[in-house]
Design a protein around this motif. Structure first.
Motif, PDB file in Angstrom:
ATOM      1  N   UNK A 130       0.845  -1.190   0.000  1.00  0.00           N
ATOM      2  CA  UNK A 130       0.000   0.000   0.000  1.00  0.00           C
ATOM      3  C   UNK A 130       0.885   1.246   0.000  1.00  0.00           C
ATOM      4  N   UNK A 131       0.584   2.150  -0.913  1.00  0.00           N
ATOM      5  CA  UNK A 131       1.305   3.415  -0.988  1.00  0.00           C
ATOM      6  C   UNK A 131       0.418   4.508  -0.405  1.00  0.00           C
ATOM      7  N   UNK A 132       0.961   5.245   0.548  1.00  0.00           N
ATOM      8  CA  UNK A 132       0.155   6.172   1.337  1.00  0.00           C
ATOM      9  C   UNK A 132       0.697   7.592   1.201  1.00  0.00           C
ATOM     10  N   UNK A 133      -0.199   8.535   0.936  1.00  0.00           N
ATOM     11  CA  UNK A 133       0.154   9.949   0.937  1.00  0.00           C
ATOM     12  C   UNK A 133      -0.045  10.491   2.349  1.00  0.00           C
ATOM     13  N   UNK A 134       0.973  11.160   2.876  1.00  0.00           N
ATOM     14  CA  UNK A 134       0.858  11.828   4.171  1.00  0.00           C
ATOM     15  C   UNK A 134       0.962  13.322   3.920  1.00  0.00           C
ATOM     16  N   UNK A 185       5.117   2.042   1.577  1.00  0.00           N
ATOM     17  CA  UNK A 185       5.622   3.124   0.727  1.00  0.00           C
ATOM     18  C   UNK A 185       4.923   4.407   1.150  1.00  0.00           C
ATOM     19  N   UNK A 186       5.687   5.479   1.289  1.00  0.00           N
ATOM     20  CA  UNK A 186       5.115   6.745   1.739  1.00  0.00           C
ATOM     21  C   UNK A 186       5.501   7.869   0.797  1.00  0.00           C
ATOM     22  N   UNK A 187       4.486   8.622   0.360  1.00  0.00           N
ATOM     23  CA  UNK A 187       4.705   9.846  -0.389  1.00  0.00           C
ATOM     24  C   UNK A 187       4.408  10.996   0.570  1.00  0.00           C
ATOM     25  N   UNK A 222      -0.780   9.206  -7.342  1.00  0.00           N
ATOM     26  CA  UNK A 222       0.332   8.266  -7.142  1.00  0.00           C
ATOM     27  C   UNK A 222       0.116   7.283  -5.995  1.00  0.00           C
ATOM     28  N   UNK A 223      -1.017   7.391  -5.263  1.00  0.00           N
ATOM     29  CA  UNK A 223      -1.164   6.617  -4.028  1.00  0.00           C
ATOM     30  C   UNK A 223      -2.480   5.850  -3.984  1.00  0.00           C
TER      31      UNK A 223
END
Length: 293
Positions: A1-5, A26-28, A64-65
């Motif tokens: 899982x790609x996460x936007x913070x 994964x973190x953006x 992107x997330x």
């Protein structure tokens, strides 16, 4: 899982980034100034430099997330626009899940105070978006005790000062514990639909607070119920004349019995639901002994 913070370099969001990375996500990290995010880069985060008030920036990041850890900077003049931009972009992209740290209480109705009412408005937007989401409402951050109204008096006078009466109850919440709650919610979409108050592990009055400080620092600390006007003067010196007076007036209303805000919650059921443990305040105090002396 790609996460936007969002707000990734802020005091509330940065621990979320770091804890997500530690757990292999994964973190953006969305920030206005990537020069302030070197520590996040070193930890393994990807950086998106942009403006949350810019719809195109927000859309490009969200494309992107999969999910969003939402932190809205309420200190800015137009936080509602940030909320609108993120929710609209998330709906357009088809984001699976949002977890929102509200950075304070959401009242059941509008109050006439824009600082509070914007949360009500954003909650309505999120509820009407059709996006799965969880809302987490923090009470009072323990980091408030690191401020110049408290830390110097602990260090120099062995007094833990705060502008509430000694019998007033607060659930002091370390930001690292709030981050645990955010990460736990992000990892469990079954929690979608929950609106949870997040408080410290224990509810404390002034006597409890002085005991936690005494244990954490290994010396006797007494609670000092600071007069709200003195608290306001300190805030004025930091935030500008008049700002502290307005905050002091709210605390004075507590002293005078005009308002009795609930700044705590029994966390037993919530911690079980999130499957996490929180920090004893005495241990948090010990971690910051380099500040408290």
């Amino acid at each position: 899982m790609k996460i936007l913070v969002t707000g990734a370099t802020g005091s509330q969001a940065k621990p979320v980034v770091l804890q997500l990375l530690e757990k292999g996500h994964e973190v953006l990290a969305f920030t206005r100034d990537k020069a302030k995010a070197d520590d996040l880069v070193n930890a393994g985060a990807m950086i998106f430099e942009g403006d949350l008030l810019d719809k195109e920036d927000v859309l490009r990041a969200i494309e992107q997330v999969d999910s969003i850890a939402l932190h809205i900077p309420f200190f800015m003049p137009t936080p509602h626009i940030v909320g609108e931009n993120i929710i609209q972009a998330a709906k357009k992209v088809g984001i699976q899940y949002i977890v929102w740290n509200t950075a304070g209480a959401i009242f059941s109705t509008t109050t006439g105070n824009p600082a509070y009412d914007v949360r009500v408005d954003i909650q309505k937007l999120l509820g009407g978006s059709g996006i799965k989401h969880t809302i987490l409402q923090p009470t009072v951050y323990a980091e408030n005790l690191l401020g110049p109204w408290t830390a110097p008096s602990v260090k120099k006078e062995n007094k833990v000062a705060y502008p509430v009466p000694i019998d007033f109850k607060i659930g002091w919440l370390p930001s690292s514990d709030m981050a645990k709650a955010m990460v736990a919610a992000l990892e469990n979409t079954d929690l979608a639909g929950n609106n949870l108050i997040i408080s410290g592990k224990s509810t404390m009055n002034g006597t409890d607070l002085e005991e936690a400080f005494s244990e954490g620092l290994g010396r006797e600390i007494k609670y000092y119920p600071m007069p709200p006007k003195d608290f306001g003067k300190i805030l004025n010196s930091i935030m500008g004349e008049g700002t502290g007076d307005a905050v002091a007036a709210e605390y004075q209303a507590i002293w005078d019995g005009h308002i009795q805000p609930k700044m705590y919650s029994d966390m037993k059921e919530t911690l079980s639901k999130l499957n996490i443990e929180f920090t004893d305040l005495k241990d948090w105090v010990a971690q910051f002994s380099f500040i408290f002396g």
